[in-house]
Design a protein around this motif. Structure first.
Motif, PDB file in Angstrom:
ATOM      1  N   TYR A  78       1.082  -1.151   0.204  1.00 59.12           N
ATOM      2  CA  TYR A  78      -0.145  -0.165   0.448  1.00 59.12           C
ATOM      3  C   TYR A  78       0.470   1.262   0.310  1.00 59.12           C
ATOM      4  O   TYR A  78       0.170   2.409   0.431  1.00 59.12           O
ATOM      5  N   VAL A  79       1.915   1.250   0.367  1.00 53.27           N
ATOM      6  CA  VAL A  79       3.015   1.819   0.130  1.00 53.27           C
ATOM      7  C   VAL A  79       2.932   3.184  -1.044  1.00 53.27           C
ATOM      8  O   VAL A  79       2.913   2.573  -1.745  1.00 53.27           O
ATOM      9  N   GLY A  80       3.060   4.453  -0.695  1.00 49.64           N
ATOM     10  CA  GLY A  80       2.630   5.490  -1.791  1.00 49.64           C
ATOM     11  C   GLY A  80       1.358   5.234  -2.487  1.00 49.64           C
ATOM     12  O   GLY A  80       0.962   6.327  -3.603  1.00 49.64           O
ATOM     13  N   ARG A  81       0.353   4.561  -1.939  1.00 53.24           N
ATOM     14  CA  ARG A  81      -1.225   5.017  -1.954  1.00 53.24           C
ATOM     15  C   ARG A  81      -1.499   6.012  -1.662  1.00 53.24           C
ATOM     16  O   ARG A  81      -1.295   5.942  -0.692  1.00 53.24           O
ATOM     17  N   THR A  82      -2.223   6.548  -2.427  1.00 51.60           N
ATOM     18  CA  THR A  82      -3.465   7.930  -1.903  1.00 51.60           C
ATOM     19  C   THR A  82      -4.757   7.242  -1.541  1.00 51.60           C
ATOM     20  O   THR A  82      -5.500   6.384  -2.334  1.00 51.60           O
ATOM     21  N   VAL A  83      -5.109   7.539  -0.151  1.00 53.52           N
ATOM     22  CA  VAL A  83      -6.371   6.889   0.620  1.00 53.52           C
ATOM     23  C   VAL A  83      -7.119   8.797   0.649  1.00 53.52           C
ATOM     24  O   VAL A  83      -6.472   9.230   1.992  1.00 53.52           O
ATOM     25  N   ASN A  84      -8.547   8.844   0.654  1.00 50.48           N
ATOM     26  CA  ASN A  84      -9.131   9.726   0.497  1.00 50.48           C
ATOM     27  C   ASN A  84     -10.149   9.164   1.713  1.00 50.48           C
ATOM     28  O   ASN A  84     -11.342   9.675   2.294  1.00 50.48           O
ATOM     29  N   ALA A  85      -8.941   9.101   3.251  1.00 49.66           N
ATOM     30  CA  ALA A  85     -10.257   9.007   4.358  1.00 49.66           C
ATOM     31  C   ALA A  85      -9.128   8.401   5.419  1.00 49.66           C
ATOM     32  O   ALA A  85      -8.340   8.370   5.093  1.00 49.66           O
ATOM     33  N   GLN A  86      -8.987   9.512   6.480  1.00 49.82           N
ATOM     34  CA  GLN A  86      -7.756   8.825   7.644  1.00 49.82           C
ATOM     35  C   GLN A  86      -8.520   8.516   9.413  1.00 49.82           C
ATOM     36  O   GLN A  86     -10.040   9.143   9.318  1.00 49.82           O
ATOM     37  N   ILE A  87      -8.081   8.129   9.795  1.00 47.63           N
ATOM     38  CA  ILE A  87      -8.681   8.113  11.642  1.00 47.63           C
ATOM     39  C   ILE A  87      -8.007   8.590  11.774  1.00 47.63           C
ATOM     40  O   ILE A  87      -6.571   9.309  12.049  1.00 47.63           O
ATOM     41  N   THR A  88      -8.597   9.403  12.577  1.00 41.62           N
ATOM     42  CA  THR A  88      -8.128  10.797  13.560  1.00 41.62           C
ATOM     43  C   THR A  88      -8.073  10.773  15.298  1.00 41.62           C
ATOM     44  O   THR A  88      -7.357  10.891  15.747  1.00 41.62           O
ATOM     45  N   LYS A  89      -8.774   9.456  15.751  1.00 44.63           N
ATOM     46  CA  LYS A  89      -8.857   9.090  16.796  1.00 44.63           C
ATOM     47  C   LYS A  89      -9.189   7.514  16.522  1.00 44.63           C
ATOM     48  O   LYS A  89     -10.102   7.052  16.227  1.00 44.63           O
ATOM     49  N   THR A  90      -8.706   5.978  17.861  1.00 41.64           N
ATOM     50  CA  THR A  90      -9.017   5.378  18.253  1.00 41.64           C
ATOM     51  C   THR A  90      -9.660   4.763  19.947  1.00 41.64           C
ATOM     52  O   THR A  90      -7.906   5.614  20.828  1.00 41.64           O
ATOM     53  N   PHE A  91     -10.340   5.006  20.643  1.00 37.44           N
ATOM     54  CA  PHE A  91     -10.633   4.829  21.699  1.00 37.44           C
ATOM     55  C   PHE A  91     -10.370   3.341  21.849  1.00 37.44           C
ATOM     56  O   PHE A  91     -11.379   2.338  21.095  1.00 37.44           O
ATOM     57  N   LEU A  92      -9.667   2.973  23.095  1.00 37.46           N
ATOM     58  CA  LEU A  92     -10.222   1.259  23.418  1.00 37.46           C
ATOM     59  C   LEU A  92     -10.826   1.153  24.655  1.00 37.46           C
ATOM     60  O   LEU A  92     -10.460   2.078  25.463  1.00 37.46           O
ATOM     61  N   ARG A  93     -11.765   0.500  24.745  1.00 36.78           N
ATOM     62  CA  ARG A  93     -12.858   0.599  25.830  1.00 36.78           C
ATOM     63  C   ARG A  93     -12.265   2.074  26.756  1.00 36.78           C
ATOM     64  O   ARG A  93     -12.379   2.088  27.412  1.00 36.78           O
ATOM     65  N   GLY A  94     -13.352   2.737  26.013  1.00 36.04           N
ATOM     66  CA  GLY A  94     -13.327   4.412  26.339  1.00 36.04           C
ATOM     67  C   GLY A  94     -11.727   5.024  26.489  1.00 36.04           C
ATOM     68  O   GLY A  94     -11.548   6.779  26.784  1.00 36.04           O
ATOM     69  N   ASN A  95     -10.439   4.333  26.444  1.00 29.64           N
ATOM     70  CA  ASN A  95      -8.863   4.925  26.970  1.00 29.64           C
ATOM     71  C   ASN A  95      -8.638   5.416  25.366  1.00 29.64           C
ATOM     72  O   ASN A  95      -8.932   5.117  24.514  1.00 29.64           O
ATOM     73  N   MET A  96      -7.585   6.244  24.760  1.00 26.54           N
ATOM     74  CA  MET A  96      -7.590   6.936  24.331  1.00 26.54           C
ATOM     75  C   MET A  96      -6.586   6.230  23.746  1.00 26.54           C
ATOM     76  O   MET A  96      -5.623   6.549  24.594  1.00 26.54           O
TER      77      MET A  96
END
Length: 454
Positions: A417-435
């Motif tokens: 996947y290196v070099g590919r353009t993706v048109n969405a991003q993960i901005t935050k991840t919470f695990l059991r309420g913990n960022m």
């Protein structure tokens, strides 16, 4: 009530569909969903973002304890990549660790190796191999594996003590009888070992070496035949089965037919089958080699149809990394077969499925979270619903970026996947309420993940 966290103003994917609302968290669980939620230690503004359940990736390889493979992928790097990519729970394969996870001692060694290193939650597979039919399956059940895994294709290195090994038809049949008594799933790598090995050997002898020629040596019928055989044995034994990484629509069709006949069988496909096609592989290089192989555009379009219909219940990473030298080959038949991709499951599926093809947000959440959590009986996972674990990700739609090697959390920063353009991003991840991840700060160093035992 005072909450630990409120996520406000986002478009939240619920089981009933998406709605602009707030989500409150208390003691690691989703405690309330609704407008005008107040009073929390932390408030996160999700305006303009999609609030989704974190992904449950049921096909990930971590190589720890590693032995001679200690440099492939560790718990820290592998689970950090998950957190960064919006994957909050994985079911970890019983290979390529050394020793393979085939009995009580080996799974306990795995738990010890991952202690205080997990950045997401981890459930475990136990292996079905020729050498654990005399008690190993039962030991793994008692230790809490979520499911079992076997190979009908050739795998493992017989010169390495404790490595995984593929099963014969008898061993598959006998193992299915034993696993049926546990009530847990047997997940199967279904390719005809004799034919694929023979075709590969003949192709190499003819001087063939390209990735396209490697794909041709593993034709669709070798996958379909093995799926049919596995389904037939499941009928005989009553074993619940799940077909791993189906690369062709014909394979999904075998599962559809069997389900109509009452067989308890499901299947998955992979993100890379939905993204790449055969004619791209030689330009990309050996990082794109995997088994079953990436097939042509017609196969890809067929797989997308079955993702939309729900016949393929999830699309996994089959994250199977190795060291660069094992990919640095001129002959495709000599290169390691495995793709590193867990960090880009969610953003690619969102872009390719939701934004480009019109997959509904509800079906997207089912694909990445609800379906796999239900099939693998991970009862606290998979949905944004009161009482479930607060495993939540924030997705920014229509935000293009280029995947760069230096931003991958993997131990070995190689990926097709290196070099590919993706048109969405993960901005935050919470695990059991913990960022555990934020675009602003990166992956949090404190390991908040836990092993899940069933």
């Amino acid at each position: 009530m005072s909450f630990d966290l409120i996520i406000k103003n986002g478009l939240v994917i619920l089981d009933s569909g998406e709605v602009n609302t707030d989500v409150a968290v208390k003691d690691g669980k989703i405690a309330a969903i609704g407008n005008d939620l107040h009073c929390a230690d932390e408030v996160v503004d999700a305006s303009g973002l999609i609030v989704s359940p974190g992904m449950v990736d049921v096909h990930v390889h971590i190589t720890e304890p590693g032995g001679v493979r200690a440099d492939w992928e560790g718990y820290v790097t592998g689970t950090k990549a998950c957190a960064k990519g919006g994957v909050t729970t994985i079911v970890e394969m019983p290979l390529n660790q050394l020793p393979a996870t085939t009995n009580k001692d080996s799974i306990r060694a795995k738990f010890a190796a991952g202690n205080k290193k997990l950045h997401v939650d981890v459930a475990s597979y136990g292996g079905l191999v020729p050498y654990n039919l005399n008690g190993g399956i039962q030991e793994l059940d008692q230790e809490g594996v979520a499911a079992y895994k076997c190979f009908m294709a050739t795998c493992g290195d017989p010169t390495i003590k404790g490595d995984f090994a593929n099963v014969t038809d008898y061993e598959l049949y006998e193992g299915m009888k034993q696993i049926a008594k546990t009530g847990k799933l047997l997940c199967i790598h279904a390719e005809n070992a004799t034919i694929t090995d023979g075709l590969g050997k003949a192709a190499k002898a003819r001087g063939e070496y390209t990735l396209a020629q490697y794909v041709a040596s593993r034709p669709v019928f070798t996958e379909v035949e093995a799926i049919r055989r596995a389904i037939f044995f499941a009928k005989l034994t009553g074993c619940r089965i799940h077909i791993c990484h189906v690369a062709c629509p014909e394979g999904v069709e075998e599962v559809i037919k069997a389900r109509a006949e009452g067989v308890d069988v499901t299947c998955e496909t992979c993100v890379h089958y939905l993204y790449f096609t055969t004619d791209e592989l030689d330009a990309i290089g050996m990082t794109s080699k995997c088994s079953p192989p990436i097939r042509d555009l017609k196969a890809q379009e067929g797989l997308w149809r079955y993702v939309f219909s729900g016949a393929a219940i999830t699309a996994v990473s089959d994250h199977s990394p190795c060291t660069p030298e094992l990919k640095d080959k001129t002959n495709a038949f000599d290169a390691w077969g495995g793709i590193a991709g867990v960090q880009n499951n969610v953003d690619i599926l969102f872009d390719e499925g939701v934004q480009k093809r019109g997959l509904s947000l509800k079906k997207f959440a089912d694909l990445i979270a609800k379906n796999p959590a239900e099939r693998f009986n991970l009862a606290s996972k998979g949905e944004i619903a009161v009482g479930k674990d607060a495993d939540i990700i924030l997705i920014a739609p229509e935000t293009p970026y280029v995947i760069e090697a230096e931003n991958l959390e993997y131990r070995n920063k190689i990926s097709p996947y290196v070099g590919r353009t993706v048109n969405a991003q993960i901005t935050k991840t919470f695990l059991r309420g913990n960022m555990v991840y934020s675009q602003d700060t990166g992956v949090i160093n404190t390991a908040k993940g836990l092993f899940i035992r069933r």
